[in-house]
Design a protein around this motif. Structure first.
Motif, short mmCIF file in Angstrom:
data_model
loop_
_atom_site.label_atom_id
_atom_site.label_comp_id
_atom_site.label_asym_id
_atom_site.label_seq_id
_atom_site.Cartn_x
_atom_site.Cartn_y
_atom_site.Cartn_z
N THR A 1 4.90 -7.42 15.60
CA THR A 1 5.55 -6.91 14.39
C THR A 1 4.93 -7.55 13.15
N ILE A 2 4.60 -8.84 13.25
CA ILE A 2 3.95 -9.53 12.14
C ILE A 2 2.61 -8.88 11.83
N ASP A 3 1.84 -8.53 12.88
CA ASP A 3 0.56 -7.86 12.67
C ASP A 3 0.74 -6.55 11.90
N SER A 4 1.79 -5.81 12.25
CA SER A 4 2.05 -4.54 11.60
C SER A 4 2.37 -4.73 10.12
N HIS A 5 3.22 -5.73 9.81
CA HIS A 5 3.56 -6.00 8.41
C HIS A 5 2.33 -6.47 7.63
N ILE A 6 1.52 -7.32 8.24
CA ILE A 6 0.30 -7.81 7.58
C ILE A 6 -0.63 -6.64 7.27
N LYS A 7 -0.78 -5.73 8.22
CA LYS A 7 -1.65 -4.58 8.03
C LYS A 7 -1.20 -3.73 6.84
N LYS A 8 0.12 -3.47 6.76
CA LYS A 8 0.65 -2.68 5.65
C LYS A 8 0.50 -3.41 4.32
N LEU A 9 0.74 -4.74 4.34
CA LEU A 9 0.61 -5.53 3.13
C LEU A 9 -0.83 -5.54 2.64
N ARG A 10 -1.77 -5.72 3.55
CA ARG A 10 -3.19 -5.69 3.18
C ARG A 10 -3.58 -4.34 2.58
N ARG A 11 -3.04 -3.25 3.16
CA ARG A 11 -3.37 -1.93 2.65
C ARG A 11 -2.91 -1.77 1.20
N LYS A 12 -1.73 -2.29 0.89
CA LYS A 12 -1.22 -2.18 -0.48
C LYS A 12 -2.01 -3.07 -1.44
N LEU A 13 -2.42 -4.25 -0.98
CA LEU A 13 -3.28 -5.10 -1.81
C LEU A 13 -4.61 -4.43 -2.07
N ASP A 14 -5.14 -3.76 -1.06
CA ASP A 14 -6.43 -3.09 -1.19
C ASP A 14 -6.37 -1.91 -2.15
N LEU A 15 -5.20 -1.24 -2.21
CA LEU A 15 -5.03 -0.14 -3.16
C LEU A 15 -5.12 -0.65 -4.60
N ALA A 16 -4.60 -1.87 -4.82
CA ALA A 16 -4.64 -2.45 -6.17
C ALA A 16 -6.01 -3.05 -6.48
N ARG A 17 -6.67 -3.59 -5.46
CA ARG A 17 -8.00 -4.18 -5.65
C ARG A 17 -8.84 -3.87 -4.42
N SER A 18 -9.76 -2.95 -4.55
CA SER A 18 -10.57 -2.54 -3.41
C SER A 18 -11.31 -3.73 -2.81
N GLU B 1 7.87 -7.26 3.48
CA GLU B 1 6.50 -7.51 2.98
C GLU B 1 6.52 -8.53 1.86
N PHE B 2 7.53 -8.44 0.98
CA PHE B 2 7.64 -9.42 -0.11
C PHE B 2 7.86 -10.82 0.45
N LYS B 3 8.76 -10.96 1.41
CA LYS B 3 9.04 -12.27 2.00
C LYS B 3 7.80 -12.83 2.70
N LEU B 4 7.07 -11.97 3.38
CA LEU B 4 5.87 -12.40 4.08
C LEU B 4 4.81 -12.90 3.11
N LEU B 5 4.59 -12.14 2.03
CA LEU B 5 3.62 -12.55 1.03
C LEU B 5 4.03 -13.86 0.37
N ALA B 6 5.31 -13.96 -0.01
CA ALA B 6 5.80 -15.17 -0.66
C ALA B 6 5.67 -16.38 0.25
N PHE B 7 5.91 -16.18 1.55
CA PHE B 7 5.81 -17.26 2.53
C PHE B 7 4.38 -17.78 2.60
#
Length: 223
Positions: free
Chosen positions: A186-203, A151-157
């Motif tokens: 697999t990319i869709d799955s990682h994006i979904k999880k990453l978005r969920r964590k971003l949403d927890l920090a900022r609704s 997730e970190f690599k994907l966000l940084a990319f």
């Protein structure tokens, strides 16, 4: 006026530190035990914390570690322990500096000024994300994001070229340079999880945007 939280169980010492910090142009709030510190930090967002290591109720290192799960507020550890391991542990837990007792209040004020100058360079980008590649730590609006390595690599990319649209194939090439076989979903799955964590920090966070039929982009100004 910047606010300094002084967490010190020796009332006389806390009062002296508060007086010197007031004279230097800071506002202060003092807490004398460890149990209520994290809740106060969450509710009041100080600009810096002077955190004593030995506190009644809860240990300063535990407090520092928990604060670092949701905030990057500068922390100066104050300790009477002089063993090197304790100093290193404090810094490894996310402290920005430490001072050892006994100390001069003027020295503490000088340390406060120096840390605030140094950490002011870490001002978040307009989108609110702060990324430290050396430690793989990411925060959004001061809230720590618990990302996996992928997730970190994907966000940084995505963050490296804001506004650019990447197909799933391009993201896979960037994420997996060893050319391993990975399903593009697999990319869709990682994006979904990453978005969920971003949403927890900022609704309602929409920094990572889907482009129908094409792929994904990092949108630094989603409004």
């Amino acid at each position: 006026m910047q606010r300094i939280l002084v967490v010190e169980d020796e009332q006389r010492l806390a009062s002296i530190l508060a007086d010197y910090l007031h004279a230097a142009g800071y506002s202060t709030h003092c807490l004398g035990e460890g149990r209520g510190v994290v809740a106060w930090v969450r509710g009041n967002r100080p600009d810096l914390i002077l955190l004593d290591l030995m506190l009644p109720g809860r240990d300063g290192m535990e407090i520092c570690k928990e604060i670092r799960t949701f905030s990057t507020v500068p922390i100066i550890m104050v300790t009477a322990r002089i063993e090197e391991i304790d100093r290193l542990l404090g810094l490894e837990l996310g402290a920005d500096d430490y001072v050892c007792k006994p100390f001069s209040p003027r020295e503490v004020v000088a340390r406060v000024k120096a840390v605030l100058r140094r950490t002011s360079a870490r001002t978040p980008a307009p989108h609110g994300l702060r990324v430290d590649a050396s430690t793989m730590r990411v925060s959004l609006d001061g809230h720590h994001l618990d990302l996996t390595a992928v997730e970190f690599k994907l966000l940084a990319f995505l963050l490296a070229h804001p506004g650019r649209i990447y197909s799933r194939e391009q993201l896979m090439e960037g994420m997996y340079p060893d050319q391993r076989i990975v399903n593009d979903r697999t990319i869709d799955s990682h994006i979904k999880k990453l978005r969920r964590k971003l949403d927890l920090a900022r609704s309602g966070c929409n920094l990572i945007r889907s482009v129908y039929g094409v792929g994904y982009t990092f949108d630094p100004d989603p409004e």
